[in-house]
Design a protein around this motif. Structure first.
Motif, PDB file in Angstrom:
ATOM      1  N   GLN A 195       0.715  -1.176   0.078  1.00 59.34           N
ATOM      2  CA  GLN A 195      -0.012  -0.116   0.171  1.00 59.34           C
ATOM      3  C   GLN A 195       0.810   1.163  -0.116  1.00 59.34           C
ATOM      4  O   GLN A 195       2.010   1.270   0.531  1.00 59.34           O
ATOM      5  N   TYR A 196       0.360   2.301  -0.570  1.00 60.68           N
ATOM      6  CA  TYR A 196       1.217   3.513  -0.546  1.00 60.68           C
ATOM      7  C   TYR A 196       0.080   4.721  -0.102  1.00 60.68           C
ATOM      8  O   TYR A 196      -1.004   4.736   0.173  1.00 60.68           O
ATOM      9  N   CYS A 197       1.276   5.451   0.652  1.00 58.26           N
ATOM     10  CA  CYS A 197       0.545   6.860   1.135  1.00 58.26           C
ATOM     11  C   CYS A 197      -0.066   7.715   0.041  1.00 58.26           C
ATOM     12  O   CYS A 197       0.257   7.880  -1.116  1.00 58.26           O
ATOM     13  N   PRO A 198      -1.384   8.048   0.219  1.00 58.44           N
ATOM     14  CA  PRO A 198      -2.243   8.632  -0.590  1.00 58.44           C
ATOM     15  C   PRO A 198      -1.537   9.950  -0.930  1.00 58.44           C
ATOM     16  O   PRO A 198      -1.618  10.577  -2.013  1.00 58.44           O
ATOM     17  N   ARG A 199      -0.825  10.490   0.038  1.00 58.62           N
ATOM     18  CA  ARG A 199      -0.344  12.013   0.096  1.00 58.62           C
ATOM     19  C   ARG A 199       0.955  11.921  -0.688  1.00 58.62           C
ATOM     20  O   ARG A 199       1.307  12.791  -1.541  1.00 58.62           O
ATOM     21  N   CYS A 200       2.116  11.278   0.156  1.00 55.82           N
ATOM     22  CA  CYS A 200       3.450  11.311  -0.508  1.00 55.82           C
ATOM     23  C   CYS A 200       3.775  10.222  -1.166  1.00 55.82           C
ATOM     24  O   CYS A 200       5.002  10.281  -1.894  1.00 55.82           O
ATOM     25  N   GLY A 201       3.126   9.161  -1.310  1.00 58.50           N
ATOM     26  CA  GLY A 201       3.350   8.079  -2.141  1.00 58.50           C
ATOM     27  C   GLY A 201       4.476   6.925  -1.446  1.00 58.50           C
ATOM     28  O   GLY A 201       4.970   6.129  -2.052  1.00 58.50           O
ATOM     29  N   ALA A 202       4.689   7.256  -0.269  1.00 60.93           N
ATOM     30  CA  ALA A 202       5.465   6.268   0.486  1.00 60.93           C
ATOM     31  C   ALA A 202       4.827   4.909   0.848  1.00 60.93           C
ATOM     32  O   ALA A 202       3.546   4.897   0.805  1.00 60.93           O
ATOM     33  N   ARG A 203       5.604   4.140   1.007  1.00 58.90           N
ATOM     34  CA  ARG A 203       4.830   2.653   1.342  1.00 58.90           C
ATOM     35  C   ARG A 203       4.258   2.618   2.728  1.00 58.90           C
ATOM     36  O   ARG A 203       4.839   3.149   3.743  1.00 58.90           O
ATOM     37  N   LEU A 204       3.406   2.157   2.907  1.00 57.17           N
ATOM     38  CA  LEU A 204       2.415   1.929   4.072  1.00 57.17           C
ATOM     39  C   LEU A 204       2.597   0.490   4.853  1.00 57.17           C
ATOM     40  O   LEU A 204       2.671  -0.284   3.767  1.00 57.17           O
ATOM     41  N   HIS A 205       3.186   0.438   5.908  1.00 57.13           N
ATOM     42  CA  HIS A 205       2.674  -0.945   6.459  1.00 57.13           C
ATOM     43  C   HIS A 205       2.326  -0.748   7.767  1.00 57.13           C
ATOM     44  O   HIS A 205       2.296   0.469   8.443  1.00 57.13           O
ATOM     45  N   LEU A 206       1.548  -1.801   8.290  1.00 55.88           N
ATOM     46  CA  LEU A 206       0.731  -1.657   9.577  1.00 55.88           C
ATOM     47  C   LEU A 206       2.113  -1.772  10.680  1.00 55.88           C
ATOM     48  O   LEU A 206       2.265  -1.386  11.684  1.00 55.88           O
ATOM     49  N   ARG A 207       2.965  -3.034  10.216  1.00 57.66           N
ATOM     50  CA  ARG A 207       4.001  -3.149  11.042  1.00 57.66           C
ATOM     51  C   ARG A 207       5.327  -3.112   9.964  1.00 57.66           C
ATOM     52  O   ARG A 207       4.989  -3.419   8.737  1.00 57.66           O
ATOM     53  N   ARG A 208       6.443  -2.927  10.426  1.00 56.69           N
ATOM     54  CA  ARG A 208       7.637  -2.838   9.468  1.00 56.69           C
ATOM     55  C   ARG A 208       7.702  -4.121   8.901  1.00 56.69           C
ATOM     56  O   ARG A 208       8.009  -5.298   9.528  1.00 56.69           O
ATOM     57  N   PRO A 209       8.023  -4.130   7.521  1.00 57.30           N
ATOM     58  CA  PRO A 209       7.720  -5.544   6.975  1.00 57.30           C
ATOM     59  C   PRO A 209       9.235  -6.142   7.128  1.00 57.30           C
ATOM     60  O   PRO A 209      10.190  -5.691   7.268  1.00 57.30           O
ATOM     61  N   GLY A 210       9.030  -7.427   7.446  1.00 62.94           N
ATOM     62  CA  GLY A 210      10.167  -8.530   7.504  1.00 62.94           C
ATOM     63  C   GLY A 210      11.201  -8.074   8.613  1.00 62.94           C
ATOM     64  O   GLY A 210      12.160  -8.236   8.528  1.00 62.94           O
ATOM     65  N   SER A 211      10.516  -7.268   9.532  1.00 63.51           N
ATOM     66  CA  SER A 211      11.461  -6.693  10.453  1.00 63.51           C
ATOM     67  C   SER A 211      12.300  -7.992  11.401  1.00 63.51           C
ATOM     68  O   SER A 211      13.262  -7.557  11.547  1.00 63.51           O
ATOM     69  N   VAL A 212      11.477  -8.909  11.656  1.00 60.96           N
ATOM     70  CA  VAL A 212      12.041  -9.759  12.643  1.00 60.96           C
ATOM     71  C   VAL A 212      13.181 -10.508  11.755  1.00 60.96           C
ATOM     72  O   VAL A 212      14.099 -10.562  12.354  1.00 60.96           O
ATOM     73  N   GLN A 213      12.952 -10.844  10.469  1.00 58.29           N
ATOM     74  CA  GLN A 213      13.718 -11.439   9.685  1.00 58.29           C
ATOM     75  C   GLN A 213      15.148 -10.757   9.469  1.00 58.29           C
ATOM     76  O   GLN A 213      16.213 -11.086   9.562  1.00 58.29           O
ATOM     77  N   VAL A 260      21.674  -9.404  13.191  1.00 59.97           N
ATOM     78  CA  VAL A 260      22.243  -9.720  14.422  1.00 59.97           C
ATOM     79  C   VAL A 260      23.247 -11.056  14.216  1.00 59.97           C
ATOM     80  O   VAL A 260      24.360 -11.143  14.792  1.00 59.97           O
ATOM     81  N   ILE A 261      22.857 -11.939  13.304  1.00 60.13           N
ATOM     82  CA  ILE A 261      23.479 -13.322  13.026  1.00 60.13           C
ATOM     83  C   ILE A 261      24.915 -12.566  12.298  1.00 60.13           C
ATOM     84  O   ILE A 261      26.027 -13.108  12.694  1.00 60.13           O
ATOM     85  N   SER A 288      20.807  -8.580  23.692  1.00 66.00           N
ATOM     86  CA  SER A 288      19.618  -8.096  23.936  1.00 66.00           C
ATOM     87  C   SER A 288      18.567  -8.265  22.881  1.00 66.00           C
ATOM     88  O   SER A 288      17.480  -8.731  22.872  1.00 66.00           O
ATOM     89  N   LEU A 289      19.222  -7.976  21.879  1.00 68.34           N
ATOM     90  CA  LEU A 289      18.367  -8.253  20.690  1.00 68.34           C
ATOM     91  C   LEU A 289      17.816  -9.543  20.065  1.00 68.34           C
ATOM     92  O   LEU A 289      16.961  -9.981  19.829  1.00 68.34           O
ATOM     93  N   THR A 290      18.936 -10.454  20.607  1.00 67.97           N
ATOM     94  CA  THR A 290      18.461 -11.964  20.337  1.00 67.97           C
ATOM     95  C   THR A 290      17.281 -12.335  21.248  1.00 67.97           C
ATOM     96  O   THR A 290      16.330 -12.860  20.880  1.00 67.97           O
ATOM     97  N   LEU A 291      17.338 -11.659  22.541  1.00 60.97           N
ATOM     98  CA  LEU A 291      16.556 -11.919  23.603  1.00 60.97           C
ATOM     99  C   LEU A 291      14.934 -11.440  22.973  1.00 60.97           C
ATOM    100  O   LEU A 291      14.080 -11.897  22.821  1.00 60.97           O
ATOM    101  N   LEU A 292      15.084 -10.276  22.296  1.00 60.17           N
ATOM    102  CA  LEU A 292      13.945  -9.311  22.080  1.00 60.17           C
ATOM    103  C   LEU A 292      13.467 -10.380  20.646  1.00 60.17           C
ATOM    104  O   LEU A 292      12.335 -10.417  20.738  1.00 60.17           O
TER     105      LEU A 292
END
Lengths: 213, 559
Positions: A33-51, A57-58, A119-123
């Motif tokens: 999805q894209y922002c109707p105003r500025c055209g940036a990508r929209l996400h509910l959550r950052r995509p692939g954040s954990v991955q 981290v690895i 810490s990052l691993t734990l999170l």
């Protein structure tokens, strides 16, 4: 679909633009999805954040090994020539009586990067397991990791400064070793990993719902 | 905030633009850990490939060595590092464990040498100064063996000669090592061509074995006839020829050294490890070098003043020396004879004999040499004793041709060969003196004395008659002479008187004529007065001419 006590945007099909902060309704599709105003990508959550976070981290873990085993700094003078890894430098400082500096170097260069990685691993693990364990504490830990990020470059600062300043030919010479690159990479990668990590994921399990981008 | 209004607001919000779903692909971010893993693995692989070899070296002491710090250097390039230092099980030495880099693994063969490089001042050079600041290190010299090894015994001092320098070693035996030590220079024509590698006491403790290394290409000058001597000292000798100071280079004087020389040209190069005797001085070496031949000279005269060591001289060139003097009873002649043993150095004779032999001097001891000497002896070549110095009475043996010598030959059968002699100059001199004395004795002295007496007597007679003659002359001649003399005297007196008078007259004349004579003075005064009067008159005249009135009025005052 929503809980009154903890109203969250995602629960109402809303997402905000990262760039122009415009809140818009999600189309509900799983496509981009894209922002109707500025055209940036929209996400509910950052995509692939954990991955992504895991990847970084690895990579950091891997580079942490050469950062500590390779030579950090070569110092040569008329009298002596030494090659120091971080740990041997700490040991040398400790032996020569500079206990405070030894502690500072140890904390900044050995302990903090490692603790950041842990810490990052734990999170990441807790988020993946959808743990509801002390979300507040974990958020605090995340903030701490984020805040500490750039300050663990102490070694790199010292080495680069010395290498730039102390070049007196055969009298005295300071050179950065290959560990400096590895160490710098570890610091940068952990910072990137911290940036990639979406702290909202810590709280999502409380909603008993799943949100994707 | 109520829900409907909320909903309303939400409805008012713009809807995001959707995009067709993309096919899911693996996140590019995984490249990062892969790259990191590759880097890490490559580092690990490199470390694994480059891993060095651990060797152990044992030294007598661990002085200057430090675990983790002391380096191993081959040709001043670091090839490893000392990892740990431990005391050996029997506590007699230290065992150094070192790690050698991969490149240098090939150097760790059986005869590779290790030694600790410290600052040291030796053999005229200062080495290892950098170790004063940088600390000691372990020097490595690669061996030539093909067999790899991982435990070594370190040298206590750096090897004097590096294995990769071409050259050969020789062994010298001497009684006294003098000031030689490892690293002392070896000179050839005063050029340093090598050095002493080791000085070891022989097993029996009676002599010293010195090993020297001669660098290539100089090692070819070491031949079978080479002799070595210690070039350490200052050799000051006072001889009738003056004071002779013999030294090697200043370096050798200060530090000691060895010189060598070839005794005979044409000798073949000696193989490595050939043993030689090391002599104290060059002269000693010359004397003892193999090329010498002994002879016996038999004299019947006194050899007082001839000492062992006296030179054997050939027209001023020392070609040998006296080695022994004895006295033996000759039963046939019922007389004592003095056999003098001499040693000839043919290398000194060489130049002397070159013309005769028409080429090279044959090597001593050969038939050619014997034939040559026989020929020479047949032509009157003899030995004799001569006086070297009338002051000290020192004698020497001279070899030369004696034209009036009795026939003689070298008796090769006796050992050493007997060389024919002629009586020496001293004996001749004595003979001559005796002859003179004998001749004087033979003179008819008494008769001569009688003759002299007669002569004296006749002389007396002659003198007497002369006296008489004089008396006669006195009586007959003197009176007349007297009268003549008296007359002459009178005449002379007259003449003198006349002369006196003449002189008086002349004196008066000169008195008148002389400048200060009274007449002259008066005349001058008068003339002066007259001229003064004339001047007054002229003045008066002039005045009167200008002031004629003054005749009447008189002279005006103040004018």
């Amino acid at each position: 679909m929503s809980t009154a006590d903890s109203p969250i945007a995602a629960g109402r099909g809303l997402c905000s633009c990262h760039v122009c902060q415009l809140v818009s309704r999600s189309t509900g599709t799983s496509r981009g999805q894209y922002c109707p105003r500025c055209g940036a990508r929209l996400h509910l959550r950052r995509p692939g954040s954990v991955q992504r976070c895991w990847a970084l981290v690895i990579a950091s873990y891997i580079l942490y090994i050469p950062a500590n085993t390779l030579v950090m700094m070569e110092t040569g003078s008329l009298i002596s020539y030494r090659k120091d890894t971080i740990v041997s430098g700490v040991v040398h400082l400790w032996r020569t009586g500079s206990w405070m500096i030894a502690v500072i170097v140890f904390v900044a260069s050995v302990a903090i990067p490692l603790l950041k990685l842990f810490s990052l691993t734990l999170l990441l693990i807790s988020v993946q397991r959808k743990s509801t364990w002390h979300p507040q504490q974990r958020t605090r830990l995340y903030r701490l990791v984020e805040a500490v990020g750039r300050w663990s470059m102490l070694d790199i600062y010292v080495v680069t400064l010395l290498a730039a300043l102390v070049q007196l030919g055969s009298l005295a010479i300071v050179k950065a070793g290959p560990a400096a690159i590895a160490f710098g990479a570890v610091v940068v990668l952990t910072m990137l990993a911290t940036m990639e990590f979406d702290p909202r994921l810590i709280w999502d399990p409380l909603q008993k719902e799943e949100f994707h981008d | 905030m109520t829900e409907p209004s909320d909903k309303q607001e939400i409805q008012d919000l713009p809807e995001a633009v959707s995009e067709p779903k993309r096919r899911f692909s693996i996140q590019l971010v995984w490249i990062i850990p892969i790259v990191a893993a590759i880097i890490g693995l490559s580092i690990a692989a490199k470390a694994w490939v480059d891993r060095g070899e651990t060797i152990t070296i044992s030294f007598k002491t661990g002085e200057g060595l430090e675990a983790g710090k002391t380096k191993l250097k081959y040709k001043d390039v670091m090839i490893g590092e000392v990892k740990s230092i431990a005391i050996s099980d029997d506590r007699t030495h230290v065992v150094v464990t070192a790690e050698v880099t991969k490149d240098a693994k090939g150097l760790m063969v059986k005869d590779t040498r290790f030694w600790v490089v410290r600052a040291r001042i030796s053999g005229g050079n200062v080495s290892g100064l950098t170790t004063l600041l940088g600390g000691s290190y372990i020097g490595v010299e690669a061996g030539t063996s093909k067999e790899l090894s991982d435990s070594f015994i370190g040298l206590e001092s750096p090897p004097a000669v590096s294995m990769d320098v071409p050259g050969r070693q020789f062994v010298l035996h001497t009684d006294d090592v003098g000031s030689l030590y490892t690293g002392s220079p070896v000179f050839f024509h005063r050029i340093q061509v090598g050095q002493v590698i080791s000085t070891d006491l022989d097993r029996d403790g009676k002599a010293v074995t010195v090993r020297v290394f001669i660098k290539s290409p100089y090692d070819r000058f070491v031949t079978t006839s080479t002799y070595f001597w210690q070039a350490s000292g200052v050799d000051l000798t006072v001889t009738p020829g003056g004071v002779k100071l013999n030294t090697e280079s200043m370096l050798a004087v200060l530090l000691g050294g060895i010189s060598f020389e070839e005794s005979a040209s044409g000798a073949v190069a000696a193989p490595a490890d050939t043993a030689y005797t090391l002599y104290g001085t060059r002269d000693e070496a010359l004397k003892n070098s193999a090329a010498s031949e002994k002879f016996i000279l038999e004299f019947r005269e006194s050899v007082r003043g001839l000492a062992v060591g006296a030179p054997v001289d050939l027209r001023g060139v020392t070609v040998g020396e006296v080695t022994n003097i004895n006295v033996v009873l000759d039963p046939n002649r019922k007389d004592f004879s003095v056999p003098v043993e001499i040693q000839l150095y043919p290398e000194h004779l060489q130049t002397q004999f070159r013309k005769d032999s028409g080429g090279k001097m044959p090597l001593p001891g050969t038939a050619e040499a014997h034939k040559l000497l026989d020929d020479l002896v047949a032509h009157g070549f003899r030995a004799q004793i001569k006086s070297g110095s009338l002051l000290t009475g020192q004698l020497y043996v001279a070899l030369d041709f004696a034209p009036d010598a009795r026939a003689g030959r070298i008796n090769w059968n006796s050992s050493p060969p007997r060389f024919p002699t002629v009586p020496g100059s001293m004996e001749k001199l004595q003979k001559n003196l005796i002859e003179i004395v004998q001749r004087i004795e033979k003179l008819p002295l008494e008769k001569l004395a009688g003759d002299a007496g007669q002569t004296m007597r006749s002389l007396d007679d002659t003198l007497k008659s002369a006296d008489r003659l004089l008396q006669n002359m006195d009586k007959s001649l003197v009176p007349e002479a007297k009268s003549v003399l008296t007359e002459t005297k009178t005449t002379l007196e007259d003449v003198r008187k006349t002369l006196t008078e003449a002189r008086t007259t002349l004196g008066g004349a000169s008195g008148v004529l002389s400048a200060d004579a009274p007449v002259q003075v008066d005349l001058r005064d008068t003339m002066r007065e007259v001229s003064r009067a004339a001047r007054s008159l002229r003045v008066l005249g002039d005045y009167l001419e200008q002031h004629p009135e003054s005749l009447i009025r008189g002279k005006k005052e103040g004018k």
